[in-house]
Write a protein that holds these residues in place. Structure first.
Motif, PDB file in Angstrom:
ATOM      1  N   UNK A  60       0.814  -1.195   0.038  1.00 55.19           N
ATOM      2  CA  UNK A  60      -0.151   0.002   0.100  1.00 55.19           C
ATOM      3  C   UNK A  60       0.922   1.200   0.057  1.00 55.19           C
ATOM      4  N   UNK A  61       0.825   2.096  -0.919  1.00 52.02           N
ATOM      5  CA  UNK A  61       1.466   3.081  -1.185  1.00 52.02           C
ATOM      6  C   UNK A  61       0.680   4.443  -0.568  1.00 52.02           C
ATOM      7  N   UNK A  62       1.393   5.422   0.455  1.00 49.05           N
ATOM      8  CA  UNK A  62       0.658   6.350   0.738  1.00 49.05           C
ATOM      9  C   UNK A  62       1.330   7.634   0.380  1.00 49.05           C
ATOM     10  N   UNK A  63       0.780   8.582  -0.383  1.00 45.00           N
ATOM     11  CA  UNK A  63       1.278   9.611  -0.802  1.00 45.00           C
ATOM     12  C   UNK A  63       1.558  10.748   0.279  1.00 45.00           C
ATOM     13  N   UNK A  64       2.647  11.461   0.076  1.00 40.01           N
ATOM     14  CA  UNK A  64       2.809  12.682   1.012  1.00 40.01           C
ATOM     15  C   UNK A  64       2.995  11.921   2.341  1.00 40.01           C
ATOM     16  N   UNK A  65       3.717  10.836   2.551  1.00 37.73           N
ATOM     17  CA  UNK A  65       3.952  10.286   4.018  1.00 37.73           C
ATOM     18  C   UNK A  65       5.120   9.437   4.015  1.00 37.73           C
ATOM     19  N   UNK A  66       5.765   9.548   5.076  1.00 38.12           N
ATOM     20  CA  UNK A  66       6.826   8.722   5.268  1.00 38.12           C
ATOM     21  C   UNK A  66       6.883   7.305   5.383  1.00 38.12           C
ATOM     22  N   UNK A  67       5.419   6.911   5.492  1.00 39.48           N
ATOM     23  CA  UNK A  67       5.081   5.389   5.685  1.00 39.48           C
ATOM     24  C   UNK A  67       4.591   4.616   4.448  1.00 39.48           C
ATOM     25  N   UNK A  68       5.221   3.560   4.125  1.00 38.82           N
ATOM     26  CA  UNK A  68       4.894   2.733   2.949  1.00 38.82           C
ATOM     27  C   UNK A  68       4.883   1.314   3.256  1.00 38.82           C
ATOM     28  N   UNK A  69       3.617   0.720   2.862  1.00 35.34           N
ATOM     29  CA  UNK A  69       3.346  -0.660   3.325  1.00 35.34           C
ATOM     30  C   UNK A  69       2.973  -1.110   2.101  1.00 35.34           C
ATOM     31  N   UNK A  70       3.263  -2.676   2.117  1.00 32.07           N
ATOM     32  CA  UNK A  70       3.174  -3.541   0.982  1.00 32.07           C
ATOM     33  C   UNK A  70       2.426  -4.709   1.509  1.00 32.07           C
ATOM     34  N   UNK A  71       1.269  -5.040   0.625  1.00 34.33           N
ATOM     35  CA  UNK A  71       0.298  -6.302   0.928  1.00 34.33           C
ATOM     36  C   UNK A  71       0.549  -7.066  -0.233  1.00 34.33           C
ATOM     37  N   UNK A  72       0.743  -8.242   0.137  1.00 32.00           N
ATOM     38  CA  UNK A  72       1.046  -9.322  -0.831  1.00 32.00           C
ATOM     39  C   UNK A  72      -0.542 -10.095  -1.240  1.00 32.00           C
ATOM     40  N   UNK A  73      -0.624 -10.631  -2.403  1.00 34.95           N
ATOM     41  CA  UNK A  73      -1.881 -11.486  -2.775  1.00 34.95           C
ATOM     42  C   UNK A  73      -3.091 -10.592  -2.476  1.00 34.95           C
ATOM     43  N   UNK A  74      -3.024  -9.209  -2.732  1.00 30.26           N
ATOM     44  CA  UNK A  74      -4.359  -8.541  -2.310  1.00 30.26           C
ATOM     45  C   UNK A  74      -5.443  -8.758  -3.476  1.00 30.26           C
ATOM     46  N   UNK A  75      -5.328  -9.539  -4.387  1.00 32.13           N
ATOM     47  CA  UNK A  75      -6.117  -9.959  -5.221  1.00 32.13           C
ATOM     48  C   UNK A  75      -7.588 -10.172  -4.865  1.00 32.13           C
ATOM     49  N   UNK A  76      -7.589 -11.112  -3.937  1.00 30.82           N
ATOM     50  CA  UNK A  76      -8.830 -11.280  -3.102  1.00 30.82           C
ATOM     51  C   UNK A  76      -9.342 -10.435  -1.791  1.00 30.82           C
ATOM     52  N   UNK A  77      -8.816  -9.378  -1.800  1.00 29.51           N
ATOM     53  CA  UNK A  77      -8.987  -8.450  -0.585  1.00 29.51           C
ATOM     54  C   UNK A  77     -10.557  -7.992  -0.659  1.00 29.51           C
ATOM     55  N   UNK A  78     -11.058  -7.919   0.452  1.00 31.41           N
ATOM     56  CA  UNK A  78     -12.478  -7.515   0.498  1.00 31.41           C
ATOM     57  C   UNK A  78     -12.453  -6.263   1.433  1.00 31.41           C
ATOM     58  N   UNK A  79     -13.360  -5.677   1.823  1.00 28.37           N
ATOM     59  CA  UNK A  79     -13.565  -4.876   2.712  1.00 28.37           C
ATOM     60  C   UNK A  79     -13.417  -5.299   4.002  1.00 28.37           C
ATOM     61  N   UNK A  80     -13.960  -6.628   4.199  1.00 26.29           N
ATOM     62  CA  UNK A  80     -13.941  -7.112   5.546  1.00 26.29           C
ATOM     63  C   UNK A  80     -12.441  -7.637   5.872  1.00 26.29           C
ATOM     64  N   UNK A  81     -11.698  -7.728   4.871  1.00 22.02           N
ATOM     65  CA  UNK A  81     -10.344  -7.919   5.027  1.00 22.02           C
ATOM     66  C   UNK A  81      -9.647  -6.612   5.435  1.00 22.02           C
ATOM     67  N   UNK A  82      -9.971  -5.476   4.856  1.00 30.42           N
ATOM     68  CA  UNK A  82      -9.494  -4.041   5.221  1.00 30.42           C
ATOM     69  C   UNK A  82      -9.815  -3.694   6.624  1.00 30.42           C
ATOM     70  N   UNK A  83     -11.146  -4.170   6.979  1.00 28.12           N
ATOM     71  CA  UNK A  83     -11.292  -3.632   8.390  1.00 28.12           C
ATOM     72  C   UNK A  83     -10.738  -4.605   9.437  1.00 28.12           C
ATOM     73  N   UNK A  84     -10.690  -6.020   8.897  1.00 32.32           N
ATOM     74  CA  UNK A  84      -9.939  -6.948   9.941  1.00 32.32           C
ATOM     75  C   UNK A  84      -8.354  -6.571  10.093  1.00 32.32           C
ATOM     76  N   UNK A  85      -7.840  -5.885   9.078  1.00 27.19           N
ATOM     77  CA  UNK A  85      -6.522  -5.494   9.106  1.00 27.19           C
ATOM     78  C   UNK A  85      -6.109  -4.180   9.632  1.00 27.19           C
TER      79      UNK A  85
END
Length: 359
Positions: free
Chosen positions: A1-26
């Motif tokens: 996950x790339x965050x513009x204008x931020x010093x933090x950068x996250x990388x999520x693998x296999x996000x092909x099947x991500x759902x909103x429930x996963x986003x909430x859970x994470x």
């Protein structure tokens, strides 16, 4: 996950099947809301993407009003991160703010509308309570109002007997009272008993599948679906239960339905308590009248039983004339005390065997 204008950068693998429930859970949804800015979330690692295939990414756009969290927009985007410019994030941020304001206003309007409806319902119930001191009439009108406001198929009202602590069915609408009066409505048993014992409201989405009440035996010849049950409470005392079933507008009861039913139950509890107090007052008054009648008859044994006989004959005549209950109450009191003046008459006069002299 790339965050513009931020010093933090996250990388999520296999996000092909991500759902909103996963986003909430994470916790990504919460992170975005706390951050307060739109972010871009790629669904695949870049080295896994096909050159000619579309790149599907998520835009997460927080909806905030004065730092208050309203919600979030999850939007699918087919552009690659390299093609998304900074202006896009600024536009999405503005979109999020405008959307949040619209939703906030809509929620405020809905809340105001619900509040107006609740106040209107309370006003109607107050009119019912002030219209009569007859308990049965008040309960009937309040139950009718509850079914109309909460839009339900049937309802019943039960009052708790002080001596046995059992719930006694008083009135019903939409179903025959005779079909349920044989049921076992003991305190603490079944859904109705649970509400009476706990003094708490209860919403049941599917009564038949609720394992807590399947073997309670509280209903006979009745198969409830969704139910809403609220206690009738005066201060901390539960004096009865109001139950409604089978909502007509949807398949389940909402929090708004609960608020309306609870408000009406509170009004009903006050009405019942006032009716009890009125009945106690009537009994006290009758006891006083009985004491006066005994005093009259003690003064004049010749007419013993006369007041009761006059009262009985008067009530029979009143019934034939079709007088109202209120008029019959007045006649009953008047019949019992119509000779009250004898108390102030000297016994020498009241029991004089010869004719009265001019004086």
């Amino acid at each position: 996950m790339c965050i513009r204008d931020s010093k933090y950068t996250y990388h999520l693998q296999n996000s092909d099947h991500y759902t909103i429930q996963n986003l909430i859970k994470e916790g990504i949804i919460d992170w975005t809301l706390n951050n307060g800015q739109p972010i871009l979330l790629p669904r695949w690692e870049e080295n896994d993407q096909l050159e000619d295939g579309p790149q599907h990414n998520f835009f997460l756009i927080p909806l905030l009003v004065n730092a208050r969290k309203i919600g979030i927009i999850v939007m699918l985007c087919s552009l690659s991160p390299q093609k998304i410019r900074q202006e896009t994030f600024q536009l999405l941020s503005l979109l999020g703010k405008q959307t949040a304001v619209i939703l906030e206003n809509s929620q405020l309007y809905s809340h105001m509308e619900r509040r107006i409806n609740e106040l209107s319902t309370l006003f109607k119930s107050s009119e019912i309570i002030n219209s009569s001191l007859e308990l049965e009439q008040i309960m009937n009108l309040l139950l009718e109002l509850t079914l109309k406001e909460v839009k339900s198929e049937y309802g019943l009202l039960l009052l708790r007997e002080q001596r046995t602590r059992k719930l006694i069915p008083q009135i019903s609408k939409g179903i025959s009272l005779s079909r349920i009066k044989k049921g076992c409505f003991s305190e603490g048993k079944g859904a109705l008993g649970w509400v009476a014992k706990k003094g708490q409201s209860l919403i049941i989405d599917n009564y038949q599948k609720d394992i807590r009440f399947q073997n309670s035996g509280e209903f006979l010849n009745l198969v409830p679906q969704a139910m809403l049950i609220v206690p009738l409470k005066v201060r901390k005392e539960t004096i009865g239960v109001l139950a409604i079933g089978n909502p007509l507008s949807h398949s389940f009861y909402t929090g708004n339905d609960l608020n309306i039913a609870q408000s009406l139950a509170n009004q009903a509890a006050i009405a019942v308590k006032n009716a009890y107090l009125y009945q106690d007052l009537q009994k006290s008054l009758l006891n006083i009248v009985a004491a006066l009648v005994n005093a009259i008859e003690a003064k004049d044994k010749y007419t013993r039983g006369h007041s009761q006989r006059v009262t009985e004959y008067s009530l029979r005549i009143a019934k034939v004339l079709g007088l109202s209950k209120e008029e019959m109450k007045i006649i009953k009191f008047c019949g019992l005390i119509h000779d009250i003046g004898k108390i102030g008459i000297n016994d020498n006069i009241l029991h004089k065997s010869s004719k009265l002299n001019p004086e």
